[in-house]
Design a protein around this motif. Sequence first.
Motif, short mmCIF file in Angstrom:
data_model
loop_
_atom_site.label_atom_id
_atom_site.label_comp_id
_atom_site.label_asym_id
_atom_site.label_seq_id
_atom_site.Cartn_x
_atom_site.Cartn_y
_atom_site.Cartn_z
N ASN A 26 0.97 -1.16 -0.13
CA ASN A 26 0.08 -0.01 -0.25
C ASN A 26 0.85 1.34 -0.09
O ASN A 26 0.56 2.12 -0.62
N ALA A 27 1.87 1.30 0.91
CA ALA A 27 2.74 2.40 1.03
C ALA A 27 3.50 2.54 -0.22
O ALA A 27 3.49 3.77 -0.84
N VAL A 28 3.88 1.74 -1.05
CA VAL A 28 4.63 1.93 -2.35
C VAL A 28 3.62 2.38 -3.49
O VAL A 28 4.02 3.47 -3.90
N GLY A 55 -0.68 20.55 -7.48
CA GLY A 55 -0.87 20.70 -5.79
C GLY A 55 -2.04 20.04 -5.25
O GLY A 55 -1.98 19.38 -4.29
N ALA A 56 -3.18 20.05 -5.86
CA ALA A 56 -4.32 19.60 -5.47
C ALA A 56 -4.28 18.25 -5.48
O ALA A 56 -4.85 17.45 -4.59
N ALA A 57 -3.80 17.50 -6.44
CA ALA A 57 -3.82 16.26 -6.56
C ALA A 57 -2.86 15.53 -5.57
O ALA A 57 -2.82 14.43 -5.10
N ALA A 58 -1.71 16.14 -5.37
CA ALA A 58 -0.60 15.87 -4.47
C ALA A 58 -1.24 15.81 -2.91
O ALA A 58 -1.01 14.87 -2.32
N ALA A 59 -1.87 16.89 -2.58
CA ALA A 59 -2.45 16.93 -1.32
C ALA A 59 -3.50 15.92 -0.95
O ALA A 59 -3.56 15.30 -0.02
N ALA A 60 -4.47 15.61 -2.14
CA ALA A 60 -5.25 14.51 -2.21
C ALA A 60 -4.77 13.23 -1.84
O ALA A 60 -5.07 12.31 -1.14
N ALA A 61 -3.47 12.91 -2.63
CA ALA A 61 -2.97 11.96 -2.52
C ALA A 61 -2.35 11.26 -1.19
O ALA A 61 -2.24 10.36 -0.63
N MET A 62 -1.90 12.50 -0.79
CA MET A 62 -1.15 12.58 0.91
C MET A 62 -2.03 12.31 1.62
O MET A 62 -2.03 11.39 2.71
N HIS A 63 -3.26 12.78 1.47
CA HIS A 63 -4.51 12.80 2.67
C HIS A 63 -4.74 11.08 2.69
O HIS A 63 -5.04 10.83 3.69
N GLU A 64 -5.02 10.92 1.21
CA GLU A 64 -5.46 9.32 1.19
C GLU A 64 -4.46 8.34 1.92
O GLU A 64 -4.86 7.36 2.46
N TRP A 68 -3.62 5.55 9.18
CA TRP A 68 -4.35 5.40 10.40
C TRP A 68 -5.08 4.10 10.52
O TRP A 68 -4.85 3.48 11.71
N HIS A 69 -5.68 3.54 9.49
CA HIS A 69 -6.44 2.19 9.67
C HIS A 69 -5.36 1.03 9.84
O HIS A 69 -5.56 0.19 10.51
N ASP A 70 -4.27 1.16 9.10
CA ASP A 70 -3.25 0.24 9.23
C ASP A 70 -2.51 0.02 10.55
O ASP A 70 -2.37 -1.13 11.06
N LEU A 71 -2.68 1.13 11.48
CA LEU A 71 -2.21 1.13 12.64
C LEU A 71 -3.32 0.62 13.85
O LEU A 71 -3.04 0.53 14.72
N GLY A 72 -4.61 0.51 13.22
CA GLY A 72 -5.52 -0.11 13.91
C GLY A 72 -5.91 0.87 14.84
O GLY A 72 -6.85 0.59 15.95
N LEU A 73 -5.79 2.03 14.64
CA LEU A 73 -6.51 3.11 15.44
C LEU A 73 -8.08 3.40 15.43
O LEU A 73 -8.50 3.16 14.35
#
Length: 238
Positions: free
Chosen positions: A190-192, A207-216, A222-227
């Motif tokens: 997933n990280a790759v 910039g907008a796409a980079a921000a959205a991709a980073m957010h995703e 968050w979910h991978d950490l089981g939070l």
Amino acid sequence: MKLAPVRPLNNLVEQVCLQLSSRIRSEMAGGEGWLPPERSLAAQLGVSRPVVREATKRLELQGMLEIRHGSGIKMVNRLHAPLNRAVTLLLPDEVERLRQLTETRLILEPSLARLAATRMKARDRKHLREVHQRLVAAETSEDAIPADMDFHRAIAQFSGNGIVHLLVDSMADLHRTSLARGYERVSTDNAVAQHENILGALEAKDGAAAAAAMHEHLVTAWHDLGLRGSPASLESHR
């Protein structure tokens, strides 16, 4: 870099700290090095050895020096150390630290990606691509973690905001713990893939796409950490 004698206009210790920190920053580009002995520093600065001793202790607490008794005073880059110590004391529960770390990253890093998209130079994009390839090639979490961290720190650096870059750098130890926990639960696939999406947007200067991709990417972390829970910063990034 030659040090100038300190004039007793303000607090001597503060003046010595300023001169030494300037020297450290100028010489750290070549890697960690050593300051002259305490006696020599006092002579160059025109102050007493106790003043030099107090100044070096302060800089050690700030993560710029490491005082090795019997060896000397080593210049180091550990500006993140004071924040990590403070966070550990403030939040002794590791899961809560990771939750708040990820929430903080969700607040900061999409905006940094947006800035980096327009501010990166060709050599920066080339460097980031090389860092990404290290993650692609990683066969163990020991290889993946530093590559993953370097990717995010490089984006912070290329955002052009030195203060936020330092803030992101100061979370290095927390970030390392977060990645180690995440990679225990899921593979690097997933990280790759998500780093590739971020990188593609940065290379396209979007910039907008980079921000959205980073957010995703950070929502996935968050979910991978089981939070548990869903902080407000998990809402769609705008």
